[in-house]
Design a protein around this motif. Structure first.
Motif, PDB file in Angstrom:
ATOM      1  N   ASP A  92      -5.812  22.217 -17.506  1.00  0.00           N
ATOM      2  CA  ASP A  92      -5.770  20.922 -18.195  1.00  0.00           C
ATOM      3  C   ASP A  92      -6.854  19.980 -17.686  1.00  0.00           C
ATOM      4  OD1 ASP A  92      -3.599  21.717 -19.667  1.00  0.00           O
ATOM      5  OD2 ASP A  92      -2.118  20.605 -18.484  1.00  0.00           O
ATOM      6  N   CYS A  93      -7.087  20.016 -16.382  1.00  0.00           N
ATOM      7  CA  CYS A  93      -8.017  19.061 -15.773  1.00  0.00           C
ATOM      8  C   CYS A  93      -9.449  19.573 -15.672  1.00  0.00           C
ATOM      9  CB  CYS A  93      -7.538  18.688 -14.361  1.00  0.00           C
ATOM     10  SG  CYS A  93      -6.060  17.667 -14.337  1.00  0.00           S
ATOM     11  N   GLY A  94      -9.630  20.864 -15.539  1.00  0.00           N
ATOM     12  CA  GLY A  94     -10.968  21.372 -15.243  1.00  0.00           C
ATOM     13  C   GLY A  94     -11.590  22.301 -16.257  1.00  0.00           C
ATOM     14  N   ALA A  95     -10.926  22.533 -17.386  1.00  0.00           N
ATOM     15  CA  ALA A  95     -11.441  23.502 -18.362  1.00  0.00           C
ATOM     16  C   ALA A  95     -12.799  23.100 -18.926  1.00  0.00           C
ATOM     17  CB  ALA A  95     -10.444  23.684 -19.502  1.00  0.00           C
ATOM     18  N   HIS A  96     -13.078  21.800 -18.982  1.00  0.00           N
ATOM     19  CA  HIS A  96     -14.332  21.324 -19.584  1.00  0.00           C
ATOM     20  C   HIS A  96     -15.517  21.413 -18.635  1.00  0.00           C
ATOM     21  CE1 HIS A  96     -12.832  17.976 -17.236  1.00  0.00           C
ATOM     22  NE2 HIS A  96     -13.987  17.350 -17.352  1.00  0.00           N
ATOM     23  N   LEU A  97     -15.248  21.773 -17.378  1.00  0.00           N
ATOM     24  CA  LEU A  97     -16.309  21.821 -16.374  1.00  0.00           C
ATOM     25  C   LEU A  97     -16.800  23.250 -16.163  1.00  0.00           C
ATOM     26  CD1 LEU A  97     -14.656  19.474 -13.723  1.00  0.00           C
ATOM     27  CD2 LEU A  97     -16.565  18.900 -15.233  1.00  0.00           C
ATOM     28  N   PRO A  98     -18.113  23.460 -16.093  1.00  0.00           N
ATOM     29  CA  PRO A  98     -18.635  24.814 -15.854  1.00  0.00           C
ATOM     30  C   PRO A  98     -18.323  25.312 -14.449  1.00  0.00           C
ATOM     31  CG  PRO A  98     -20.405  23.203 -15.782  1.00  0.00           C
ATOM     32  CD  PRO A  98     -19.194  22.472 -16.267  1.00  0.00           C
ATOM     33  N   ALA A  99     -18.202  24.383 -13.497  1.00  0.00           N
ATOM     34  CA  ALA A  99     -17.895  24.743 -12.111  1.00  0.00           C
ATOM     35  C   ALA A  99     -17.226  23.549 -11.442  1.00  0.00           C
ATOM     36  CB  ALA A  99     -19.169  25.121 -11.356  1.00  0.00           C
ATOM     37  N   VAL A 100     -16.298  23.835 -10.536  1.00  0.00           N
ATOM     38  CA  VAL A 100     -15.597  22.762  -9.847  1.00  0.00           C
ATOM     39  C   VAL A 100     -15.102  23.268  -8.488  1.00  0.00           C
ATOM     40  CG1 VAL A 100     -13.377  23.347 -10.938  1.00  0.00           C
ATOM     41  CG2 VAL A 100     -13.749  21.046 -10.041  1.00  0.00           C
ATOM     42  N   ARG A 101     -15.263  22.448  -7.472  1.00  0.00           N
ATOM     43  CA  ARG A 101     -14.680  22.773  -6.168  1.00  0.00           C
ATOM     44  C   ARG A 101     -13.172  22.607  -6.255  1.00  0.00           C
ATOM     45  NH1 ARG A 101     -17.993  18.773  -2.455  1.00  0.00           N
ATOM     46  NH2 ARG A 101     -18.068  17.626  -4.421  1.00  0.00           N
ATOM     47  N   LEU A 102     -12.447  23.505  -5.625  1.00  0.00           N
ATOM     48  CA  LEU A 102     -10.995  23.522  -5.776  1.00  0.00           C
ATOM     49  C   LEU A 102     -10.299  23.413  -4.422  1.00  0.00           C
ATOM     50  CD1 LEU A 102      -8.501  23.991  -7.615  1.00  0.00           C
ATOM     51  CD2 LEU A 102      -8.841  26.445  -7.247  1.00  0.00           C
ATOM     52  N   VAL A 103      -9.298  22.526  -4.356  1.00  0.00           N
ATOM     53  CA  VAL A 103      -8.441  22.410  -3.180  1.00  0.00           C
ATOM     54  C   VAL A 103      -7.013  22.667  -3.649  1.00  0.00           C
ATOM     55  CG1 VAL A 103      -7.525  20.908  -1.376  1.00  0.00           C
ATOM     56  CG2 VAL A 103      -9.936  20.739  -2.034  1.00  0.00           C
TER      57      VAL A 103
ATOM     58  N   ALA B 267      -3.930  17.445   1.203  1.00  0.00           N
ATOM     59  CA  ALA B 267      -4.830  17.979   0.178  1.00  0.00           C
ATOM     60  C   ALA B 267      -5.669  16.852  -0.414  1.00  0.00           C
ATOM     61  CB  ALA B 267      -4.029  18.670  -0.919  1.00  0.00           C
ATOM     62  N   LEU B 268      -5.049  15.695  -0.604  1.00  0.00           N
ATOM     63  CA  LEU B 268      -5.793  14.526  -1.092  1.00  0.00           C
ATOM     64  C   LEU B 268      -6.861  14.102  -0.089  1.00  0.00           C
ATOM     65  CD1 LEU B 268      -2.752  12.519  -2.489  1.00  0.00           C
ATOM     66  CD2 LEU B 268      -4.677  13.348  -3.853  1.00  0.00           C
ATOM     67  N   LEU B 269      -6.545  14.215   1.193  1.00  0.00           N
ATOM     68  CA  LEU B 269      -7.521  13.874   2.234  1.00  0.00           C
ATOM     69  C   LEU B 269      -8.653  14.900   2.270  1.00  0.00           C
ATOM     70  CD1 LEU B 269      -8.384  12.089   4.603  1.00  0.00           C
ATOM     71  CD2 LEU B 269      -6.872  13.441   6.084  1.00  0.00           C
ATOM     72  N   GLU B 270      -8.323  16.177   2.167  1.00  0.00           N
ATOM     73  CA  GLU B 270      -9.342  17.230   2.165  1.00  0.00           C
ATOM     74  C   GLU B 270     -10.260  17.091   0.951  1.00  0.00           C
ATOM     75  OE1 GLU B 270     -11.635  20.678   2.725  1.00  0.00           O
ATOM     76  OE2 GLU B 270     -10.419  19.507   4.126  1.00  0.00           O
ATOM     77  N   ALA B 271      -9.671  16.802  -0.208  1.00  0.00           N
ATOM     78  CA  ALA B 271     -10.483  16.638  -1.413  1.00  0.00           C
ATOM     79  C   ALA B 271     -11.419  15.447  -1.278  1.00  0.00           C
ATOM     80  CB  ALA B 271      -9.576  16.466  -2.628  1.00  0.00           C
TER      81      ALA B 271
ATOM     82  N   SER C   6     -20.690  16.589  -7.323  1.00  0.00           N
ATOM     83  CA  SER C   6     -19.925  17.751  -7.764  1.00  0.00           C
ATOM     84  C   SER C   6     -18.434  17.420  -7.774  1.00  0.00           C
ATOM     85  CB  SER C   6     -20.187  18.934  -6.822  1.00  0.00           C
ATOM     86  OG  SER C   6     -19.373  20.040  -7.155  1.00  0.00           O
ATOM     87  N   PRO C   7     -17.749  17.574  -8.917  1.00  0.00           N
ATOM     88  CA  PRO C   7     -16.316  17.254  -9.004  1.00  0.00           C
ATOM     89  C   PRO C   7     -15.468  18.126  -8.067  1.00  0.00           C
ATOM     90  CG  PRO C   7     -17.267  17.498 -11.193  1.00  0.00           C
ATOM     91  CD  PRO C   7     -18.281  18.010 -10.222  1.00  0.00           C
ATOM     92  N   VAL C   8     -14.312  17.597  -7.693  1.00  0.00           N
ATOM     93  CA  VAL C   8     -13.341  18.334  -6.882  1.00  0.00           C
ATOM     94  C   VAL C   8     -12.003  18.297  -7.601  1.00  0.00           C
ATOM     95  CG1 VAL C   8     -12.132  18.487  -4.674  1.00  0.00           C
ATOM     96  CG2 VAL C   8     -14.521  17.738  -4.731  1.00  0.00           C
ATOM     97  N   LEU C   9     -11.359  19.440  -7.697  1.00  0.00           N
ATOM     98  CA  LEU C   9     -10.059  19.535  -8.360  1.00  0.00           C
ATOM     99  C   LEU C   9      -8.976  19.839  -7.330  1.00  0.00           C
ATOM    100  CD1 LEU C   9      -8.369  19.690 -10.972  1.00  0.00           C
ATOM    101  CD2 LEU C   9      -8.944  22.131 -11.086  1.00  0.00           C
TER     102      LEU C   9
END
Length: 231
Positions: free
Chosen positions: A50-61, A125-129, A139-142
Motif C-alpha cells: 500500500d505504501c511502497g508500490a509506487h516506488l522503484p526502490a525503497v529502504r525497508l525497516v 523501528a521508528l528510531l532506526e528508520a 532515498s525513502p524509507v519504509l
C-alpha cells in the motif's frame, strides 16, 4: 539511555487489523508464493505494498516482537512428533521473512533490516528508520511493523502484543505531515492506569488516524507521538 526526540516526514501510512473479516489482497504476489505465506507475512506485505508500490526502490525497516513464532512453533511440534520438517516452512520461519519476500517480488535489492525489541519494537523501528533517513534523505524509507500474539503453548505473555500490521513511508518529497517521536525515561510518578493504549502500535495508529498526540508507557520508558500537518 538519554531521552530521545526526533521527527520523521510521513508520505503515506497503512494499517491492517488482525480482526479484518476479509483476507488481505496480495494479487501482486504470484500464487505459488502467496499460498505459502503466514497470516503475519500476508498482513505485513499488504501494508508494505500500500505504501511502497509506487516506488522503484525503497529502504525497508521491518519490526516485530514475535515475528514468525507461530510457524516456528509448528516446526517444533513437527519435530516433537518425529516427522520431517518442510524446508519451505523452515526458510519462512525467520524474523526477516517478509523483507526477503518483498525484495524478491519487487526485484528490489535495496538494503533491508529487521529488528525485535520486545513490546517496544515499533518505537525503536521508528528510531532506526529516522537514523537511516537522516543519513540519506534523498532515498525513502519504509517502516513495516507486524505482530500477532504468541501461541497458547507459551502460556501468559506479559504486555502481549495485539495483532495487525502498520506501515509508514518516510519521504519528504511527498510528505503529508510530520510525526514527532519522543522516548523518555519512566518517571517515578508515572501512573500506568492513565495509559489508554495497550500497545505501541495502537498508540501510533491512533496518532496517525486522528492526527493528534498519543502516549504509551513501558516498564522503563514512556513513548509519545504527535502529528503535525504539512511540511
Amino acid at each position: 539511555m538519554p531521552d530521545l526526540h526526533w521527527t520523521i516526514p510521513v508520505a503515506r501510512w497503512s494499517f491492517w487489523p488482525a480482526a479484518a473479516s476479509a483476507a488481505p489482497d496480495l494479487g501482486f504476489i504470484e500464487p505459488l508464493t502467496r499460498r505459502r505465506l503466514s497470516t503475519l507475512s500476508r498482513a505485513a506485505l499488504k501494508v508494505a505494498h500500500d505504501c511502497g508500490a509506487h516506488l522503484p526502490a525503497v529502504r525497508l525497516v521491518f519490526a516485530s516482537r514475535h515475528g514468525e513464532l507461530r510457524r516456528t512453533t509448528d516446526i517444533l511440534h513437527t519435530i516433537d512428533a518425529g516427522k520431517t520438517v518442510s524446508p519451505t516452512s523452515f526458510s519462512l520461519s525467520v524474523l526477516n521473512t517478509m523483507t526477503g519476500i518483498l525484495g524478491i517480488v519487487r526485484g528490489d535489492r535495496t538494503a533491508a533490516s529487521a529488528l525485535s525489541a520486545g513490546n517496544e519494537s515499533l518505537g525503536y523501528a521508528l528510531l532506526e528508520a529516522y537514523a537511516q533517513y537522516a543519513t540519506d534523505p534523498s532515498s525513502p524509507v519504509l517502516i513495516v511493523f507486524a505482530d500477532e500474539p504468541a501461541d497458547a503453548t507459551y502460556g501468559p505473555v506479559e504486555a502481549e502484543v495485539e495483532g495487525g500490521a502498520l506501515a509508514i513511508l518516510l519521504d519528504a518529497s511527498a510528505q503529508t505531515g510530520r510525526l514527532a517521536c519522543t522516548r523518555a525515561a519512566l518517571s517515578d510518578h508515572a501512573d500506568p492506569s492513565r495509559m489508554p493504549f495497550a500497545s505501541q502500535s495502537a498508540a501510533v495508529q491512533h496518532c496517525l488516524e486522528a492526527r493528534t498526540s498519543s502516549e504509551w508507557q513501558g516498564t522503563t520508558s514512556t513513548w509519545q507521538w504527535c502529528w503535525h500537518e504539512g511540511a
